[in-house]
Structures are given as C-alpha cells and as structure tokens.
Enzyme design. Structure first.
Site, PDB file in Angstrom:
ATOM      1  N   PRO A 131       0.749  -1.244   0.124  1.00 34.03           N
ATOM      2  CA  PRO A 131      -0.167   0.133  -0.034  1.00 34.03           C
ATOM      3  C   PRO A 131       0.884   1.064   0.115  1.00 34.03           C
ATOM      4  O   PRO A 131       1.988   0.836   0.958  1.00 34.03           O
ATOM      5  CB  PRO A 131      -0.945  -0.085   1.437  1.00 34.03           C
ATOM      6  CG  PRO A 131      -0.909  -2.040   1.628  1.00 34.03           C
ATOM      7  CD  PRO A 131       0.625  -2.073   1.450  1.00 34.03           C
ATOM      8  N   CYS A 132       1.089   2.462  -0.919  1.00 33.32           N
ATOM      9  CA  CYS A 132       1.386   3.423  -0.841  1.00 33.32           C
ATOM     10  C   CYS A 132       0.978   4.909  -0.125  1.00 33.32           C
ATOM     11  O   CYS A 132       0.885   5.726  -0.576  1.00 33.32           O
ATOM     12  CB  CYS A 132       1.474   3.763  -2.184  1.00 33.32           C
ATOM     13  SG  CYS A 132      -0.214   3.821  -3.452  1.00 33.32           S
ATOM     14  N   GLN A 133      -0.215   4.710   0.200  1.00 34.63           N
ATOM     15  CA  GLN A 133      -0.967   5.569   0.603  1.00 34.63           C
ATOM     16  C   GLN A 133      -0.513   7.039   2.060  1.00 34.63           C
ATOM     17  O   GLN A 133      -0.627   7.836   1.904  1.00 34.63           O
ATOM     18  CB  GLN A 133      -2.063   5.313   1.230  1.00 34.63           C
ATOM     19  CG  GLN A 133      -3.553   4.994   1.062  1.00 34.63           C
ATOM     20  CD  GLN A 133      -3.596   3.563   0.543  1.00 34.63           C
ATOM     21  OE1 GLN A 133      -2.577   3.308   0.836  1.00 34.63           O
ATOM     22  NE2 GLN A 133      -4.684   3.291  -0.340  1.00 34.63           N
TER      23      GLN A 133
END
Length: 380
Positions: free
Chosen positions: A81-83
C-alpha cells in the site's frame, strides 16, 4: 522457455494480473489482508490459492512462504500500500504502511524467486523507513537486502502513457532478475500516447444522477433516462455516477481541461456561500487531447484530483454549458486502467468498492507488457 509461476503479495483484487493469461504467466498463490478483496480475487481467479491474512503476522507469512516453495514459485509481484507516501495520500513518512516493504523483502529472500516486480509510487524513491533502528531510504533498503543475489533494472520510473494506456500514471517499479540468468529486466520501449478522445470519445454521453433525487435529476436533465439507457447498452458499468447538484452546476460551467475554481461565478462554494479554497487540480475536467490523470481510490468524487469527464460544449437558453458534469463511469475507468472489458467482476461488488480497488491497482496492460518484455529474453 522459462515457465513463470507467480506469487502476488498485497494482491488487491488482481487488477495487475488481469492480462497475465494472455502471455502464459500463472499466478499460483496470492495474499491479501482484506477479506472482501480476497473474496473478489478468488472469484475472478479460482485457480489461484488465496491466503487471506496479515503478512506482518509471522505465522501467516511463514505459511505464504511454505506454500510458495511447495508450488515452485519463481516470480513474485509485490505492491505494498502506498497511501503513506502517495501525493494523493497523507504523505506521512512515518506511516506504518511504509514499513510493509520489509515483510515483502523477507518473503522474497526466503522464497528466492528468479524474478521480482516491486511496484509503488514515485515518492518511494525519497521515503525513509526505520529498519532495526536505522533510518534508510526505501530504494537503498531494497538494494541493500537484495543486490547480492539480483540484478536491478536501470530505470525504475514507468509511465502508464508510455505503454499505450490512456492515463498519466507514474510508478516506481523495481524489476529484479537472479544474477545466474545474466541479463537485466528493463521496461519495453515506449509506444505512442493514447488520448482520452481516442479511448472514450465514442462512448455515449451520461448525465449525472443527482443526490437530491430523480425528480430533480429529470428537471435539470430531461434526457437523463434516454442517455442512461444508451450507456447501459454499451455496458452495465457505463451508468451515471451520483453527485450533488451544487457540484454538478459548477462543472456544467467548467470548460474542458480547466478547474471550476477558476470560474467567475460558478466556482466551488460552501453551503453558506463562502468560497472553497482548493488545489488547482480539484474540481477539474480532464482534457480530450491527453490521457486521463492518475486514477486514485477517490475517483468517484469531483472534489479530488482531476476526476471529471472532459465534457462537450452545448448551448441551453443562450448559455454555454458543458456536458457530462460527472466523474468517469466505472466502464470508462476500466478503459483508462486497461482492465479487460470482459473482466468477470463478481455480481455482489458495488460501485464504491470497485472504484476504490481500481484506484489502487496497476494498469493491467502495464503489468502484462513488462512481463512480456521478460519473456522476450527466453524467446531469444
């Protein structure tokens, strides 16, 4: 010829894998923490074993590794995940999601596949994480852990538009090949850019469904029902998105390629009439002559980064307006993400969930073409 047998980590719903069968790549095992996403994945890819669980849990991770070795996995695709580092997210370098790369690295080292694809946002290049008390940039950490066994690609920044995908999506993608193979795995040569006009310009126009209800929708858009029927003849996914009237009115007065914040009269306002201070890419219509802007998990909202359909000018009662005052339909999102249009989305999946997972995926054609470029080495 090398048979590619893969493991997908942080698998989402398998958007990256949607075209792998076209080139003979088999994903035998996948891991996803979210139960709904794991269920979605399993229904789309019934021949892939799905392990639903948290990769940070030692017992789950050990099980993933054990099964991967048993199945003879020689390829791992990992998309943490890149958030925590994305421009569209909170951009917090201390976000615990940024640490997930370390668990992917652990799996890679213990499974020891021949080929690895690690994908994330460009901001990963400058994001730091803490590993065993040491602060280190993520790219430096990856190389420190893996460059003894693997050759890395020289250029890691890939743009979806260079793969013929009608989207300006940029990603940092590390491609690793075991040194025994003696070559570097690079991206394919760029191909001509596809504009939104070429990609979705022939699709039927849609009026938005207003939050205020059908009566007001038909009052503002007398052709709403006719357009809806024409859209659903194309696909059940080409149906009107839902928006509040005040936002729709702003966008009806916003020309193609511009933001409503620059309108003289119909600019974004709070309910009390005060002006909304927004980024110049918020409440923005995309341009017909360019690819779509990067699709995010918030693609259902006109208030976020450049999500609004380009629209077309028309005149009503002497006033210049612009059609399609709405975000892209789910069907249009499929196109700008290069997801196969016959992709078997389960019947229980609702729009909001589908939009969210699409926004976190790798465009299917990008992933396929990168892997195809790996297979070229064996064809030679």
């Amino acid at each position: 010829m090398c048979e590619i047998k893969g493991l997908s980590l942080f698998a989402n719903v398998g958007i990256a894998e949607a075209m792998f069968d076209e080139i003979g790549v088999r994903i035998l095992l996948a891991n996803e923490i979210d139960e709904r996403r794991a269920r979605f994945y399993s229904e789309v890819y019934p021949n892939t074993e799905m392990i639903c669980g948290d990769i940070t849990d030692d017992s789950i991770r050990d099980h993933i590794i054990k099964v991967a070795i048993e199945k003879g996995v020689n390829f791992i695709i990992a998309t943490p995940p890149c958030q925590g580092m994305s421009v569209a997210g909170n951009r917090d370098p201390e976000d615990p999601r940024n640490q997930l790369i370390s668990y992917a690295i652990d799996v890679i080292k213990r499974v020891s596949p021949d080929f690895v694809m690690l994908e994330n946002v460009p901001r990963q290049l400058t994001t730091k994480i803490r590993i065993n008390g040491e602060i280190i940039k993520i790219p430096d950490y990856i190389k420190k852990e893996l460059e003894g066994e693997y050759l890395f690609n020289n250029n890691t920044l890939a743009k979806a538009k260079d793969f013929g995908v009608p989207q300006l999506r940029e990603r940092n993608i590390n491609l690793l090949v075991k040194k025994k193979w003696g070559f570097r795995w690079e991206f394919p040569e760029a191909i001509p850019v596809v504009s939104l006009k070429e990609a979705i310009g022939d699709l039927p126009s849609l009026d938005p469904l207003l939050h205020e209800g059908m009566e007001m929708t038909l009052e503002k858009f007398p052709d709403y029902e006719k357009k809806r029927i024409e859209g659903e003849k194309v696909s059940k996914w080409h149906h009107p998105p839902v928006h509040p009237w005040r936002q729709v009115e702003w966008m009806m007065h916003t020309p193609t390629g511009t933001s409503a914040i620059f309108n003289d009269k119909f600019f974004p306002k709070k309910k009390d009439g005060t002006e909304i201070r927004a980024h110049h890419n918020h409440y923005r219509r995309m341009s017909w002559d360019k690819p779509a802007r990067t699709v995010t998990m918030f693609n259902g909202y006109m208030s976020t980064l450049a999500t609004v359909h380009p629209g077309r000018p028309y005149t009503k009662d002497g006033e210049l307006l612009y059609s399609d005052a709405r975000v892209l339909s789910v069907y249009e999102l499929f196109i700008v993400m290069s997801i196969p249009l016959n992709w078997p989305v389960p019947d229980w999946v609702e729009d909001s969930f589908l939009r969210s997972v699409i926004g976190e995926g790798i465009p299917s054609k990008v992933a396929r073409d990168i892997l195809q470029n790996l297979l070229v080495h064996f064809e030679k």
